[in-house]
Every structure is written in C-alpha cells, then in structure tokens.
Scaffold this motif. Structure first.
Motif, PDB file in Angstrom:
ATOM      1  N   UNK A   1      49.949   7.391 -54.525  1.00  0.00           N
ATOM      2  CA  UNK A   1      49.679   6.353 -53.525  1.00  0.00           C
ATOM      3  C   UNK A   1      49.320   6.974 -52.174  1.00  0.00           C
ATOM      4  N   UNK A   2      50.010   8.053 -51.814  1.00  0.00           N
ATOM      5  CA  UNK A   2      49.702   8.730 -50.550  1.00  0.00           C
ATOM      6  C   UNK A   2      48.308   9.344 -50.599  1.00  0.00           C
ATOM      7  N   UNK A   3      47.952   9.923 -51.735  1.00  0.00           N
ATOM      8  CA  UNK A   3      46.622  10.525 -51.890  1.00  0.00           C
ATOM      9  C   UNK A   3      45.537   9.460 -51.796  1.00  0.00           C
ATOM     10  N   UNK A   4      45.732   8.346 -52.487  1.00  0.00           N
ATOM     11  CA  UNK A   4      44.758   7.255 -52.466  1.00  0.00           C
ATOM     12  C   UNK A   4      44.593   6.714 -51.055  1.00  0.00           C
ATOM     13  N   UNK A   5      45.705   6.538 -50.363  1.00  0.00           N
ATOM     14  CA  UNK A   5      45.644   6.030 -48.994  1.00  0.00           C
ATOM     15  C   UNK A   5      44.881   7.003 -48.097  1.00  0.00           C
ATOM     16  N   UNK A   6      45.161   8.327 -48.261  1.00  0.00           N
ATOM     17  CA  UNK A   6      44.456   9.341 -47.470  1.00  0.00           C
ATOM     18  C   UNK A   6      42.958   9.285 -47.742  1.00  0.00           C
ATOM     19  N   UNK A   7      42.582   9.256 -49.024  1.00  0.00           N
ATOM     20  CA  UNK A   7      41.165   9.248 -49.395  1.00  0.00           C
ATOM     21  C   UNK A   7      40.475   8.008 -48.837  1.00  0.00           C
ATOM     22  N   UNK A   8      41.086   6.855 -49.012  1.00  0.00           N
ATOM     23  CA  UNK A   8      40.491   5.607 -48.528  1.00  0.00           C
ATOM     24  C   UNK A   8      40.288   5.632 -47.008  1.00  0.00           C
ATOM     25  N   UNK A   9      41.335   6.039 -46.279  1.00  0.00           N
ATOM     26  CA  UNK A   9      41.237   6.069 -44.823  1.00  0.00           C
ATOM     27  C   UNK A   9      40.276   7.155 -44.341  1.00  0.00           C
ATOM     28  N   UNK A  10      40.331   8.330 -44.977  1.00  0.00           N
ATOM     29  CA  UNK A  10      39.448   9.433 -44.563  1.00  0.00           C
ATOM     30  C   UNK A  10      37.990   9.047 -44.757  1.00  0.00           C
ATOM     31  N   UNK A  11      37.660   8.471 -45.898  1.00  0.00           N
ATOM     32  CA  UNK A  11      36.270   8.077 -46.143  1.00  0.00           C
ATOM     33  C   UNK A  11      35.803   7.045 -45.124  1.00  0.00           C
ATOM     34  N   UNK A  12      36.629   6.043 -44.871  1.00  0.00           N
ATOM     35  CA  UNK A  12      36.240   4.995 -43.922  1.00  0.00           C
ATOM     36  C   UNK A  12      36.084   5.556 -42.509  1.00  0.00           C
ATOM     37  N   UNK A  13      37.039   6.378 -42.083  1.00  0.00           N
ATOM     38  CA  UNK A  13      37.002   6.892 -40.715  1.00  0.00           C
ATOM     39  C   UNK A  13      35.889   7.905 -40.501  1.00  0.00           C
ATOM     40  N   UNK A  14      35.671   8.784 -41.475  1.00  0.00           N
ATOM     41  CA  UNK A  14      34.602   9.776 -41.330  1.00  0.00           C
ATOM     42  C   UNK A  14      33.244   9.084 -41.347  1.00  0.00           C
ATOM     43  N   UNK A  15      33.058   8.116 -42.227  1.00  0.00           N
ATOM     44  CA  UNK A  15      31.787   7.378 -42.250  1.00  0.00           C
ATOM     45  C   UNK A  15      31.556   6.634 -40.943  1.00  0.00           C
ATOM     46  N   UNK A  16      32.611   6.075 -40.367  1.00  0.00           N
ATOM     47  CA  UNK A  16      32.486   5.383 -39.081  1.00  0.00           C
ATOM     48  C   UNK A  16      32.136   6.384 -37.975  1.00  0.00           C
ATOM     49  N   UNK A  17      32.770   7.560 -38.008  1.00  0.00           N
ATOM     50  CA  UNK A  17      32.478   8.593 -37.007  1.00  0.00           C
ATOM     51  C   UNK A  17      31.036   9.076 -37.136  1.00  0.00           C
ATOM     52  N   UNK A  18      30.557   9.266 -38.354  1.00  0.00           N
ATOM     53  CA  UNK A  18      29.170   9.685 -38.572  1.00  0.00           C
ATOM     54  C   UNK A  18      28.210   8.645 -38.014  1.00  0.00           C
ATOM     55  N   UNK A  19      28.500   7.378 -38.277  1.00  0.00           N
ATOM     56  CA  UNK A  19      27.647   6.300 -37.756  1.00  0.00           C
ATOM     57  C   UNK A  19      27.624   6.334 -36.229  1.00  0.00           C
ATOM     58  N   UNK A  20      28.793   6.512 -35.622  1.00  0.00           N
ATOM     59  CA  UNK A  20      28.858   6.538 -34.161  1.00  0.00           C
ATOM     60  C   UNK A  20      28.153   7.761 -33.584  1.00  0.00           C
ATOM     61  N   UNK A  21      28.235   8.910 -34.256  1.00  0.00           N
ATOM     62  CA  UNK A  21      27.532  10.107 -33.796  1.00  0.00           C
ATOM     63  C   UNK A  21      26.028   9.879 -33.866  1.00  0.00           C
ATOM     64  N   UNK A  22      25.571   9.216 -34.902  1.00  0.00           N
ATOM     65  CA  UNK A  22      24.140   8.886 -34.995  1.00  0.00           C
ATOM     66  C   UNK A  22      23.720   7.972 -33.849  1.00  0.00           C
TER      67      UNK A  22
END
Length: 74
Positions: free
Chosen positions: A3-24
C-alpha cells in the motif's frame, strides 16, 4: 508494505507530471513577442528552480533542508 509503494507511485507520477507541465509553461515565457525580460530574470528563475531540485533530491538522501521561501523576481 504494498500500500505504501502504491501510494508513493501514484503520488510521484501525479506530482512529477504536474511539475513537468509547469516547467513547460515556464518555457513558454521565452516568447519575446509576448513578454519582456532580461538575462537577470532568466538567471533568477533557473537558480530558484535548481535550488528547489537540489533540496528535493537531498531530502531523499536524508537531508532535511526544505525551503519554505517563495519565488520573487522583484
């Protein structure tokens, strides 16, 4: 533990994708026909971004140097 791994993966993907969008979006500010800026502005922007990247990376290594300062050009 899964559950901790799934939560990390879900949050990391969402946050990194949001950061990439904002950097663009920051990159879109380079349009000189729409915006006026100087070399000093560019340096400040990328210095602030690099500082936060270094801080975030350090936290994965155990460093607790989280900056709460906001970014300002003025």
């Amino acid at each position: 533990m899964r559950d901790k791994r799934k939560k990390f993966v879900d949050l990391a993907e969402a946050r990194v994708n949001r950061a990439i969008k904002d950097i663009r979006l920051i990159g879109n500010l380079s349009n000189r026909s729409a915006y006026e800026f100087g070399e000093d502005d560019i340096r400040k922007i990328f210095k602030a971004l690099q500082k936060e990247m270094d801080s975030a990376k350090g936290r994965f290594g155990g460093d607790a140097d989280a900056s709460e300062e906001g970014f300002r050009l003025k």
